[in-house]
Design a protein around this motif. Structure first.
Motif, short mmCIF file in Angstrom:
data_model
loop_
_atom_site.label_atom_id
_atom_site.label_comp_id
_atom_site.label_asym_id
_atom_site.label_seq_id
_atom_site.Cartn_x
_atom_site.Cartn_y
_atom_site.Cartn_z
N ASN A 22 -10.14 3.46 6.61
CA ASN A 22 -10.18 3.09 8.03
C ASN A 22 -11.50 2.47 8.43
N VAL A 23 -12.26 1.99 7.43
CA VAL A 23 -13.52 1.31 7.72
C VAL A 23 -13.55 -0.02 6.97
N MET A 24 -14.39 -0.94 7.47
CA MET A 24 -14.56 -2.23 6.82
C MET A 24 -15.77 -2.15 5.91
N SER A 25 -15.54 -2.16 4.60
CA SER A 25 -16.66 -2.06 3.65
C SER A 25 -16.27 -2.74 2.35
N ASP A 26 -17.30 -3.09 1.56
CA ASP A 26 -17.05 -3.70 0.26
C ASP A 26 -16.24 -2.77 -0.63
N ALA A 27 -16.56 -1.48 -0.59
CA ALA A 27 -15.88 -0.53 -1.47
C ALA A 27 -14.40 -0.44 -1.16
N VAL A 28 -14.05 -0.33 0.12
CA VAL A 28 -12.64 -0.24 0.51
C VAL A 28 -11.93 -1.55 0.20
N ASN A 29 -12.57 -2.68 0.55
CA ASN A 29 -11.93 -3.96 0.29
C ASN A 29 -11.74 -4.21 -1.19
N VAL A 32 -8.61 -2.67 -2.22
CA VAL A 32 -7.46 -3.49 -1.82
C VAL A 32 -7.19 -4.55 -2.87
N HIS A 33 -8.24 -5.24 -3.33
CA HIS A 33 -8.03 -6.32 -4.29
C HIS A 33 -7.72 -5.81 -5.69
N GLN A 34 -8.21 -4.64 -6.02
CA GLN A 34 -7.84 -4.04 -7.30
C GLN A 34 -6.34 -3.73 -7.30
N ALA A 35 -5.86 -3.16 -6.20
CA ALA A 35 -4.44 -2.84 -6.09
C ALA A 35 -3.60 -4.12 -6.07
N THR A 36 -4.08 -5.15 -5.37
CA THR A 36 -3.35 -6.41 -5.33
C THR A 36 -3.20 -6.99 -6.73
N GLY A 37 -4.30 -6.99 -7.48
CA GLY A 37 -4.25 -7.51 -8.84
C GLY A 37 -3.31 -6.71 -9.73
N ARG A 38 -3.34 -5.39 -9.57
CA ARG A 38 -2.47 -4.54 -10.40
C ARG A 38 -1.01 -4.80 -10.08
N LEU A 39 -0.66 -4.96 -8.81
CA LEU A 39 0.73 -5.20 -8.45
C LEU A 39 1.20 -6.59 -8.87
N ILE A 47 9.54 -7.61 -5.04
CA ILE A 47 8.37 -8.02 -4.27
C ILE A 47 8.35 -9.54 -4.11
N VAL A 48 8.20 -9.99 -2.86
CA VAL A 48 8.20 -11.42 -2.55
C VAL A 48 6.78 -11.95 -2.38
N ASP A 49 5.91 -11.16 -1.74
CA ASP A 49 4.54 -11.63 -1.51
C ASP A 49 3.62 -10.44 -1.28
N LEU A 50 2.32 -10.65 -1.55
CA LEU A 50 1.29 -9.64 -1.33
C LEU A 50 0.20 -10.26 -0.47
N VAL A 51 -0.12 -9.61 0.65
CA VAL A 51 -1.11 -10.15 1.58
C VAL A 51 -2.21 -9.12 1.83
N PRO A 52 -3.37 -9.28 1.17
CA PRO A 52 -4.47 -8.34 1.37
C PRO A 52 -5.20 -8.59 2.68
N ALA A 53 -5.78 -7.53 3.26
CA ALA A 53 -6.59 -7.62 4.47
C ALA A 53 -7.85 -6.80 4.26
N PHE A 54 -8.54 -6.42 5.35
CA PHE A 54 -9.79 -5.66 5.23
C PHE A 54 -9.60 -4.38 4.42
N ALA A 55 -8.71 -3.52 4.90
CA ALA A 55 -8.53 -2.21 4.28
C ALA A 55 -7.07 -1.90 4.00
N SER A 56 -6.25 -2.93 3.95
CA SER A 56 -4.81 -2.72 3.75
C SER A 56 -4.21 -3.85 2.93
N LEU A 57 -3.03 -3.60 2.44
CA LEU A 57 -2.27 -4.58 1.67
C LEU A 57 -0.83 -4.55 2.16
N THR A 58 -0.35 -5.69 2.65
CA THR A 58 1.04 -5.79 3.10
C THR A 58 1.89 -6.32 1.95
N VAL A 59 2.95 -5.61 1.65
CA VAL A 59 3.86 -5.98 0.57
C VAL A 59 5.19 -6.41 1.19
#
Length: 229
Positions: A22-29, A32-39, A47-59
């Motif tokens: 729930n915070v904006m930080s390099d660690a949290v972001n 997000v990108h580690q999970a995006t890459g893994r998926l 799965i049709v698309d993956l859209v990363p944001a500050f602290a979340s990933l929309t699938v």
């Protein structure tokens, strides 16, 4: 191994949101990108698309191919443990940026707000290596993390109708680059001659979420040479 704790919630009938903090930080972001890459690697059915944001990933997914419950279970299994060493570190992009007039429309106001000199603004802004948290607001617009807190400046009280393509701005504790001409309310401190959104390219956005970005100060003369080359 890097254990990833996530919260999942539905978003309509064809998407779900994974929240990593729930915070904006390099660690949290970074999570997000580690999970995006893994998926992306896992290629889970539906799965049709993956859209990363500050602290979340929309699938986004196809409900005809997979149910919400089944997809959540598959995602949780895929993200049980992510090896940090296998996550692509992202590219390092250098943007030549002119902080001189007429390209630095609001740099004096930023300096006054921050109680420093224009030279200090340039030095503080160009020194860090920024992380591209995600692209949003308009095609190719990078939301960047890593700006010095000393440069935090409120948005303009009244947005302007025209901000030129390539304008580098500050809004609150963030900095970003306008990829095309548009109305806007960020404080403009410089401009880059490098186009960040080119419709003819694949993909058209030059930057990608997870990239690292550096601003390289150039003179007004060098700016024009870049733009004409």
């Amino acid at each position: 191994m890097l254990s990833i704790s996530i919260k999942t919630r539905p978003l309509g009938d064809s998407a779900l949101v994974l929240t990593f903090g729930n915070v904006m930080s390099d660690a949290v972001n970074r999570r997000v990108h580690q999970a995006t890459g893994r998926l992306r690697e896992a290629r889970l059915p539906g799965i049709v698309d993956l859209v990363p944001a500050f602290a979340s990933l929309t699938v986004f997914y196809d409900g005809c191919l997979v149910t919400y419950t089944a997809l959540v279970e598959a995602i949780e299994m895929a993200l049980t443990a992510v090896e940090e060493s296998k996550v692509s570190p992202g590219r390092v992009i250098e943007l030549p940026t002119c902080y001189e007039p007429p390209y630095s429309l609001d740099i004096q106001q930023v300096a006054e707000h921050c109680q420093c000199t224009v030279g200090d603004v340039v030095a503080l802004h160009s020194e860090p290596e920024y992380q591209v948290y995600f692209l949003g607001f308009m095609p190719g617009f990078p939301y960047l993390g890593g700006m010095s807190p000393a440069l935090a400046t409120p948005r303009k009280t009244t947005p302007v109708l025209t901000v030129p393509a390539g304008a580098v701005g500050i809004a609150g504790g963030q900095t970003g680059v306008y990829p095309m001409e548009t109305p806007g309310g960020w404080q403009i401190i410089g401009r880059t001659p490098i186009p960040l959104f080119v419709p003819g390219l694949t993909p058209p956005a030059v930057l990608r979420a997870g990239d690292r970005l550096r601003f390289k100060p150039v003179s007004a003369c060098e700016f024009e040479q870049w733009r004409q080359s």
